[in-house]
Design a protein around this motif. Sequence first.
Motif, PDB file in Angstrom:
ATOM      1  N   LEU A 183      15.212  19.273 117.860  1.00  0.00           N
ATOM      2  CA  LEU A 183      14.807  20.188 116.793  1.00  0.00           C
ATOM      3  C   LEU A 183      15.901  20.255 115.736  1.00  0.00           C
ATOM      4  O   LEU A 183      17.079  20.423 116.045  1.00  0.00           O
ATOM      5  CB  LEU A 183      14.546  21.573 117.380  1.00  0.00           C
ATOM      6  CG  LEU A 183      13.741  22.573 116.547  1.00  0.00           C
ATOM      7  CD1 LEU A 183      12.321  22.062 116.326  1.00  0.00           C
ATOM      8  CD2 LEU A 183      13.713  23.929 117.234  1.00  0.00           C
ATOM      9  N   SER A 184      15.524  20.144 114.478  1.00  0.00           N
ATOM     10  CA  SER A 184      16.514  20.118 113.395  1.00  0.00           C
ATOM     11  C   SER A 184      16.952  21.520 113.016  1.00  0.00           C
ATOM     12  O   SER A 184      16.250  22.511 113.275  1.00  0.00           O
ATOM     13  CB  SER A 184      15.929  19.423 112.168  1.00  0.00           C
ATOM     14  OG  SER A 184      14.916  20.226 111.582  1.00  0.00           O
ATOM     15  N   TYR A 185      18.126  21.598 112.372  1.00  0.00           N
ATOM     16  CA  TYR A 185      18.635  22.880 111.890  1.00  0.00           C
ATOM     17  C   TYR A 185      17.671  23.500 110.882  1.00  0.00           C
ATOM     18  O   TYR A 185      17.395  24.704 110.921  1.00  0.00           O
ATOM     19  CB  TYR A 185      20.006  22.686 111.248  1.00  0.00           C
ATOM     20  CG  TYR A 185      20.563  23.927 110.605  1.00  0.00           C
ATOM     21  CD1 TYR A 185      20.999  25.001 111.371  1.00  0.00           C
ATOM     22  CD2 TYR A 185      20.640  24.034 109.209  1.00  0.00           C
ATOM     23  CE1 TYR A 185      21.505  26.155 110.787  1.00  0.00           C
ATOM     24  CE2 TYR A 185      21.155  25.178 108.611  1.00  0.00           C
ATOM     25  CZ  TYR A 185      21.577  26.231 109.405  1.00  0.00           C
ATOM     26  OH  TYR A 185      22.074  27.363 108.814  1.00  0.00           O
ATOM     27  N   GLY A 186      17.108  22.672 110.002  1.00  0.00           N
ATOM     28  CA  GLY A 186      16.171  23.186 109.012  1.00  0.00           C
ATOM     29  C   GLY A 186      14.945  23.811 109.635  1.00  0.00           C
ATOM     30  O   GLY A 186      14.461  24.848 109.182  1.00  0.00           O
ATOM     31  N   ALA A 187      14.431  23.197 110.717  1.00  0.00           N
ATOM     32  CA  ALA A 187      13.256  23.738 111.393  1.00  0.00           C
ATOM     33  C   ALA A 187      13.580  25.071 112.064  1.00  0.00           C
ATOM     34  O   ALA A 187      12.766  25.996 112.050  1.00  0.00           O
ATOM     35  CB  ALA A 187      12.741  22.741 112.419  1.00  0.00           C
ATOM     36  N   VAL A 188      14.774  25.175 112.655  1.00  0.00           N
ATOM     37  CA  VAL A 188      15.179  26.421 113.296  1.00  0.00           C
ATOM     38  C   VAL A 188      15.308  27.539 112.262  1.00  0.00           C
ATOM     39  O   VAL A 188      14.833  28.661 112.472  1.00  0.00           O
ATOM     40  CB  VAL A 188      16.505  26.226 114.061  1.00  0.00           C
ATOM     41  CG1 VAL A 188      17.014  27.562 114.592  1.00  0.00           C
ATOM     42  CG2 VAL A 188      16.323  25.247 115.213  1.00  0.00           C
ATOM     43  N   VAL A 189      15.936  27.241 111.129  1.00  0.00           N
ATOM     44  CA  VAL A 189      16.111  28.245 110.080  1.00  0.00           C
ATOM     45  C   VAL A 189      14.765  28.661 109.502  1.00  0.00           C
ATOM     46  O   VAL A 189      14.529  29.849 109.222  1.00  0.00           O
ATOM     47  CB  VAL A 189      17.042  27.709 108.978  1.00  0.00           C
ATOM     48  CG1 VAL A 189      17.044  28.641 107.763  1.00  0.00           C
ATOM     49  CG2 VAL A 189      18.460  27.553 109.511  1.00  0.00           C
ATOM     50  N   ALA A 190      13.865  27.702 109.327  1.00  0.00           N
ATOM     51  CA  ALA A 190      12.537  28.028 108.795  1.00  0.00           C
ATOM     52  C   ALA A 190      11.800  28.981 109.727  1.00  0.00           C
ATOM     53  O   ALA A 190      11.143  29.933 109.275  1.00  0.00           O
ATOM     54  CB  ALA A 190      11.738  26.743 108.592  1.00  0.00           C
ATOM     55  N   GLU A 191      11.903  28.744 111.037  1.00  0.00           N
ATOM     56  CA  GLU A 191      11.252  29.627 112.008  1.00  0.00           C
ATOM     57  C   GLU A 191      11.862  31.024 111.962  1.00  0.00           C
ATOM     58  O   GLU A 191      11.134  32.033 111.970  1.00  0.00           O
ATOM     59  CB  GLU A 191      11.384  29.035 113.406  1.00  0.00           C
ATOM     60  CG  GLU A 191      10.896  29.936 114.529  1.00  0.00           C
ATOM     61  CD  GLU A 191       9.418  30.239 114.474  1.00  0.00           C
ATOM     62  OE1 GLU A 191       8.996  31.253 115.064  1.00  0.00           O
ATOM     63  OE2 GLU A 191       8.677  29.455 113.841  1.00  0.00           O
ATOM     64  N   ARG A 192      13.183  31.101 111.906  1.00  0.00           N
ATOM     65  CA  ARG A 192      13.835  32.414 111.838  1.00  0.00           C
ATOM     66  C   ARG A 192      13.459  33.145 110.558  1.00  0.00           C
ATOM     67  O   ARG A 192      13.252  34.360 110.548  1.00  0.00           O
ATOM     68  CB  ARG A 192      15.356  32.256 111.919  1.00  0.00           C
ATOM     69  CG  ARG A 192      15.889  31.762 113.246  1.00  0.00           C
ATOM     70  CD  ARG A 192      17.379  32.040 113.303  1.00  0.00           C
ATOM     71  NE  ARG A 192      18.040  31.240 114.304  1.00  0.00           N
ATOM     72  CZ  ARG A 192      18.930  30.285 114.051  1.00  0.00           C
ATOM     73  NH1 ARG A 192      19.256  30.008 112.805  1.00  0.00           N
ATOM     74  NH2 ARG A 192      19.491  29.616 115.021  1.00  0.00           N
ATOM     75  N   SER A 193      13.415  32.411 109.451  1.00  0.00           N
ATOM     76  CA  SER A 193      13.082  33.031 108.161  1.00  0.00           C
ATOM     77  C   SER A 193      11.691  33.649 108.197  1.00  0.00           C
ATOM     78  O   SER A 193      11.459  34.720 107.616  1.00  0.00           O
ATOM     79  CB  SER A 193      13.154  31.987 107.040  1.00  0.00           C
ATOM     80  OG  SER A 193      14.448  31.438 106.942  1.00  0.00           O
ATOM     81  N   ALA A 194      10.767  32.973 108.888  1.00  0.00           N
ATOM     82  CA  ALA A 194       9.388  33.452 108.928  1.00  0.00           C
ATOM     83  C   ALA A 194       9.227  34.694 109.784  1.00  0.00           C
ATOM     84  O   ALA A 194       8.308  35.496 109.557  1.00  0.00           O
ATOM     85  CB  ALA A 194       8.481  32.339 109.447  1.00  0.00           C
TER      86      ALA A 194
END
Length: 384
Positions: A183-194
């Motif tokens: 899992l990429s850092y961008g995907a993790v941040v996107a999930e947290r942001s949502a």
Amino acid sequence: MSLPTGAAPNPDSGSLGPVSAGERSALPDVLRGLALLGILVVNVQDFAGFREWTQTGVDRAVQVVTDILFNGRSISLFAMLFGWGAAGLLARHGAGLLARRLLVLLGLGTLHGVLIWHGDIISNYALLALALLLTARLSMRALLGLAGVLGTYWLASGTLLALTYWPSPRGRSAGLPDLSPGLSYGAVVAERSATFLSDLVEGSFYNGPWLLALFLLGAAAQRSGLLSRPQDHLPLLRRLAGWGLGVGLPLGALLAWLNTRSGLGAGLLAIPVRMGGGLASALGYAGVLGLLAARGRLGPLGAFAASGRTALTNYILQSLLMTTVFYPYAGGQFGRWGAAPAVLLALAVGLAQLPLSAWMLRQWGSGPLEQLVRTLVYGHRPRR
């Protein structure tokens, strides 16, 4: 988390600034530093991705020790110290300055929760602590009474809910993040942001009565001078040490047993047992450390004052280091470690922060994030 500490007029300039080292009592900083280490020992379960009830052998033994000595204890101590610091700021400089500090911490906690680690408590504490703005005129007895009502309600409702589900065949949830390999850092941040805002609101509603109760206990301690003048409160400190540990340690043992059970009822009951026993033990720890401080016998424990004075920087640094080791976009060790190696790593990191914190204080007088917060709150960089 007791991230905002008290403030006082700078003796050289007369301007607002943080309390200088010479004006501070050592006891709150030592307690904060010890609690910071304990929080990392508990949080490493979330960072590493292991489930308490699946531990065996040495891992289970380490989990038992963690539950008895740290789980719920360290976070309760942090929350009370947060209330202690906020109450001191409110008493010295009024609601305006406290509100600015809490809003700055809310922003910083949001960045931490979205960009680094989903388990941020800074934003949750800052949001709920805005309620302390309404307590400036309350007496110490009123603070304690309100804390008792809120705390009893939260513990009782949690216990009743757990007993309702005790016979349920459903399994408990570990509450761990979904971190698939690769899992990429961008995907993790996107999930947290949502999910960050909804998680913050839901967490504040669920934990609000309990955290406010802890903040109010800390505010009452500030009002009485319990931590700043422990030598004036020896009988109370003895009672806290005796009764706190006498109640907290058995509840810690019960928590350790519940954390060997995989059922939903055990998982739900573990929550009020964890926090009720955690509060009792935290008061016991404060009593023991207060008695030592009153007699000038903190000894090597005094080293924790440095990490306590730089708690915000250390807390964020812990998240950076642990997510680097365990998360899939970096070290990729999530779900691969048991309790024993994970707790050993947490202890190594937490203890390494003691000399690092002392070095930061020698270099700058505080941690870099403490300097940033103070600059944003006071409108200038305070003098050392």
